[in-house]
Structures are given as structure tokens and as C-alpha cells.
Design a protein around this motif. Structure first.
Motif, PDB file in Angstrom:
ATOM      1  N   GLU A 187       7.625   3.300  -6.105  1.00 40.28           N
ATOM      2  CA  GLU A 187       7.536   4.857  -6.037  1.00 40.28           C
ATOM      3  C   GLU A 187       8.240   5.482  -7.237  1.00 40.28           C
ATOM      4  N   LEU A 188       9.259   5.289  -7.520  1.00 40.47           N
ATOM      5  CA  LEU A 188       9.986   5.868  -8.580  1.00 40.47           C
ATOM      6  C   LEU A 188       9.160   5.515  -9.952  1.00 40.47           C
TER       7      LEU A 188
ATOM      8  N   GLY B 161       2.867  10.676 -11.487  1.00 38.03           N
ATOM      9  CA  GLY B 161       2.694  11.024 -10.132  1.00 38.03           C
ATOM     10  C   GLY B 161       1.883   9.971  -9.432  1.00 38.03           C
ATOM     11  N   MET B 162       1.891  10.523  -7.910  1.00 41.39           N
ATOM     12  CA  MET B 162       1.005   9.459  -7.348  1.00 41.39           C
ATOM     13  C   MET B 162      -0.750   9.829  -7.144  1.00 41.39           C
ATOM     14  N   GLY B 163      -0.966  10.843  -7.898  1.00 34.35           N
ATOM     15  CA  GLY B 163      -2.321  11.320  -7.999  1.00 34.35           C
ATOM     16  C   GLY B 163      -3.197  10.286  -9.024  1.00 34.35           C
ATOM     17  N   VAL B 164      -2.116   9.560  -9.766  1.00 31.01           N
ATOM     18  CA  VAL B 164      -2.905   8.402 -10.634  1.00 31.01           C
ATOM     19  C   VAL B 164      -2.220   7.144 -10.335  1.00 31.01           C
ATOM     20  N   SER B 165      -1.686   6.948  -9.370  1.00 27.75           N
ATOM     21  CA  SER B 165      -0.906   5.531  -9.243  1.00 27.75           C
ATOM     22  C   SER B 165      -1.693   4.678  -8.348  1.00 27.75           C
ATOM     23  N   VAL B 166      -2.016   3.484  -8.509  1.00 22.77           N
ATOM     24  CA  VAL B 166      -2.835   2.504  -7.905  1.00 22.77           C
ATOM     25  C   VAL B 166      -2.123   1.335  -7.303  1.00 22.77           C
ATOM     26  N   GLY B 167      -2.194   0.901  -6.144  1.00 26.58           N
ATOM     27  CA  GLY B 167      -1.691  -0.191  -5.619  1.00 26.58           C
ATOM     28  C   GLY B 167      -2.799  -1.408  -5.346  1.00 26.58           C
ATOM     29  N   CYS B 168      -2.640  -2.430  -5.817  1.00 29.36           N
ATOM     30  CA  CYS B 168      -3.771  -3.615  -5.747  1.00 29.36           C
ATOM     31  C   CYS B 168      -2.973  -4.850  -4.790  1.00 29.36           C
ATOM     32  N   ASN B 169      -3.651  -4.845  -3.527  1.00 32.01           N
ATOM     33  CA  ASN B 169      -3.005  -6.067  -2.669  1.00 32.01           C
ATOM     34  C   ASN B 169      -3.964  -7.013  -2.923  1.00 32.01           C
ATOM     35  N   ILE B 170      -3.326  -8.211  -3.352  1.00 28.84           N
ATOM     36  CA  ILE B 170      -4.393  -9.332  -3.831  1.00 28.84           C
ATOM     37  C   ILE B 170      -3.721 -10.624  -3.289  1.00 28.84           C
ATOM     38  N   GLY B 171      -4.758 -11.584  -2.952  1.00 26.83           N
ATOM     39  CA  GLY B 171      -4.290 -12.935  -2.649  1.00 26.83           C
ATOM     40  C   GLY B 171      -5.231 -13.647  -3.189  1.00 26.83           C
TER      41      GLY B 171
END
Length: 391
Positions: free
Chosen positions: A271-272, A279-289
Motif C-alpha cells: 500500500e505504501l 496512487g491506488m488508481g494505477v495500482s494492480v494486485g495479481c493473486n496467482i497460483g
């Protein structure tokens, strides 16, 4: 193409999640028109709003629909229990309403790693000390965070003792295991091997962020980090205490290449890190297995912004691009990989042009509507994808 069609499960969720997911779908539909790739969308209602109305997180059979999908796009999950007050709407079992769609999917589908690319695109400026300023050169912020995603304090082992109905004692048990640590740490090293090193010195480096001077779980994590690191002589290892890391991340982002951390610390430091990229408007999270992947913008549901056509859709659009890139790699489909790269390139073009952009990037006076930003990304796609030519 590598397949007749790819099935994409959509979990728009709550608040602005519904809106930004729709923008991402517009971009993917444009990809399909330009390339001939077939993307079938399976939209599943889920989240706190669904729970409030139906008493469950999502319809029966949703777990199976997610498991059968080739990739999942998640919008945002969660709503406040009461308007204008802190605290999320909870289920009867104490979990957040909509838990099944986000945490539940991570566990059921064994999405053991949360991978977050942190890249500062040219044209993006930072909000520092009350004004937008360019603090870092874009080329100095280019790193990947690999966070353990299924255990630690988020494993759900704990509770509240409430004799007489009044909460007196709360416990949250931290769980760190060798198998989960091994695979996420190995993924971090493999990620480093596929990169060109840290921006500052071009050194392939994996930084382990822990609190091993205090916590036993972190000591186990570090020992496994050192064991696996010995298998990668081309990669430099370093271990940093999480509190020290927070200030070094901001002071010298160019030093970092790949960062690996247990679940809770990873959640906080990513988050930091989003502040480094605008900012979070261009931030991506990829949950992968190993078999499944779920991709999401990391921002929340922000119900106060719903219906105003003003929030930034780029994180959701970039998430869709990451999904295409990951799925193409997994299925051996280079066209799908190129599609994912084209989505990111189109976003990069719009950011570099400086317009149209939403309020979080340029302020309210110059702000463009969300829909205008998406339209601009779609317009730029054609320049990065070969137009389909039918026989």
C-alpha cells in the motif's frame, strides 16, 4: 490462437468496483475486436451489497464458476456497516461480507502469491505535501512485490472472547509454514531472474522484508529465504526489518528490484509502494497460483464516488492486461501475451500524453470523466495490436 475461447469470470463486487470492472471489460472487448481473440465473460454478483440483500456472499455455484474460469477479474469488495462510520459490514461469522469472493477464492483456488508490480509511468506525478510534484524520475521506480497470500495473520485463526456478550479478549494467531513460504520465496527469485535488475544499479536483487528480531514466524521465513537464495547465485539477497524498509523504500526506490514478504507485512508495504507510482488508481494486485489467477485494482469500493463517472479506471484496466499476460504465458498463447502488453502500452500512452486523466492524477480542475479515460485507452490500443484480417 491457443484456445477457441477464454472464459473470464467477473466479480465486480461493491461500489466503484462495478464501474471500473465495466471499463476493463470495454478494453478487453476492444482487444477482441482488433485481434479476433475470443473472451467470454461470466459475471457473478458478489460482495457486501449482495450479502446485505441475500444473506450470503454470492449465488450458489459461484465457487465452481470461478474454478472453471481461465482467469478472474475482481472489482472491489466491502461496504461500511453504517454510512459515514468506520467499520465494514460483517457476516454472522465475523468475517467481512463478501469474504468468499476475495479471501475465500485465494484459499480455495490456492492463490498463494500476491504479485504487485510497482512501476512509475512517465507523465504520472505524486501528491506530496499538498501539491502534485514529480519527486522521482520514472525510470527509478520499477519493482515487483511478491507477498505470501494465504496464511500469516490472515489465516483466520483467532477470535473474540465475550463473556456476557461483551468483548474482553481478542486473539489473532500468526501462521507461517515452510511449504507456503518456500513457494512464494521461490517465485520471488524466479521473478528476479526474468528481470533486468534494480533501476539504480541493474543488480538482480531480492529483498526479504520481515521482523525477525522479534517474531518467530519471520525467523523461519528468513531461514527459508536464505536456503532458496543459495540456489540463485546470480541474484543478490538482502534482509531488511519492515520498519526500516518503509523509510528506505521512499528514500531510494531505485534500489529495489523484487521484494518478498509474509502476508501481513506484504499487505502494508505494498500500500505504501502504491504512493511511488501515483496512487491506488494505477495500482494492480495479481493473486496467482499454479492453476488459477485473480486480478484486481487494489483500491476499495469507495461508495461515495459511485455513479459520478469520476474514478480512475486505469488500475482495473491494467489488471485486465495483467490477466491476459499471465494467461497467455500459462497457456502458451503469444497472441494473448501481446494483448496484455498492448493494454499496458495503451495506458502508458494516455498517461504520457497527460490527458484525459481523472482527478486523482491531475486534480479536480483538469479532471476528465472515467468514461473519457477508458475511451482514450481503447483509441490507443489499435497502435499496439495488429488489426485482425479475416480470410
Amino acid at each position: 490462437m491457443g484456445a477457441d475461447a477464454y472464459r473470464i469470470a467477473l466479480l465486480p463486487g461493491d461500489g466503484i468496483g462495478v464501474e471500473v470492472t465495466a471499463q476493463a471489460v470495454q478494453v478487453l472487448e476492444a482487444v477482441g475486436r482488433l485481434t479476433g481473440l475470443r473472451l467470454d465473460f461470466d459475471e457473478i454478483p458478489a460482495g457486501a451489497a449482495y450479502y446485505r440483500e441475500h444473506g450470503r456472499d454470492w449465488p450458489e455455484g459461484s465457487e465452481e464458476r470461478c474454478a472453471e474460469a481461465d482467469a478472474i477479474l475482481l472489482g472491489a469488495i466491502g461496504l461500511p456497516a453504517q454510512a459515514d462510520k468506520h467499520g465494514s459490514l460483517l457476516r454472522a461469522d465475523g468475517r467481512m461480507a463478501g469474504w468468499s469472493a476475495i479471501v475465500g477464492n485465494r484459499v480455495r483456488l490456492d492463490l498463494f502469491a500476491n504479485v504487485r508490480p510497482v512501476r512509475l509511468y512517465p507523465g504520472v506525478r505524486h501528491f506530496v505535501s499538498g501539491a502534485h510534484k514529480q519527486v522521482w524520475e520514472p525510470e527509478n521506480v520499477d519493482m515487483v512485490f511478491v507477498r505470501e497470500n494465504t496464511e500469516d495473520l490472515y489465516a483466520g485463526s483467532g477470535g473474540i472472547l465475550a463473556p456476557g456478550g461483551v468483548g474482553q479478549v481478542a486473539t489473532d494467531t500468526r501462521i507461517v509454514t515452510r511449504p507456503s513460504s518456500e513457494r512464494v520465496i521461490r517465485l520471488a527469485f524466479e521473478t528476479a531472474m526474468g528481470r533486468q535488475g534494480a533501476p539504480g544499479d541493474k543488480t538482480r536483487r531480492v529483498t526479504c522484508v520481515v521482523k525477525d528480531n522479534i517474531l518467530f514466524g519471520c525467523r523461519l521465513f528468513v531461514s527459508i529465504f536464505e536456503e532458496i537464495g543459495a540456489e540463485y547465485p546470480e541474484v543478490e539477497l538482502e534482509t531488511v526489518l519492515v520498519d526500516a524498509f518503509t523509510q528506505w523504500l521512499v528514500r531510494r526506490p531505485e534500489h529495489y528490484d523484487v521484494v518478498v514478504a509474509p502476508n501481513m507485512f506484504g499487505d502494508i508495504i505494498t500500500e505504501l509502494a502504491s504512493a511511488l507510482q501515483g496512487g491506488m488508481g494505477v495500482s494492480v494486485g495479481c493473486n496467482i497460483g499454479t492453476r488459477h489467477g485473480m486480478f484486481e485494482p487494489i483500491h476499495g469500493s469507495a461508495p461515495k464516488h459511485v455513479g459520478k463517472d469520476r474514478v480512475n479506471p486505469m488500475a482495473a484496466i491494467l489488471s485486465a492486461g495483467q490477466a491476459m499476460h499471465w494467461l497467455g504465458g500459462r497457456r502458451g498463447d503469444p497472441e494473448l501475451v501481446r494483448a496484455g502488453e498492448a493494454v499496458e502500452a495503451a495506458v502508458r500512452d494516455v498517461l504520457a500524453a497527460g490527458e484525459p486523466l481523472t482527478y486523482d492524477l491531475v486534480g479536480t480542475e483538469r479532471a476528465a470523466p472515467m468514461s473519457a479515460v477508458t475511451a482514450a485507452v481503447v483509441d490507443r490500443l489499435a497502435g499496439h495490436l495488429p488489426t485482425r484480417v479475416d480470410a
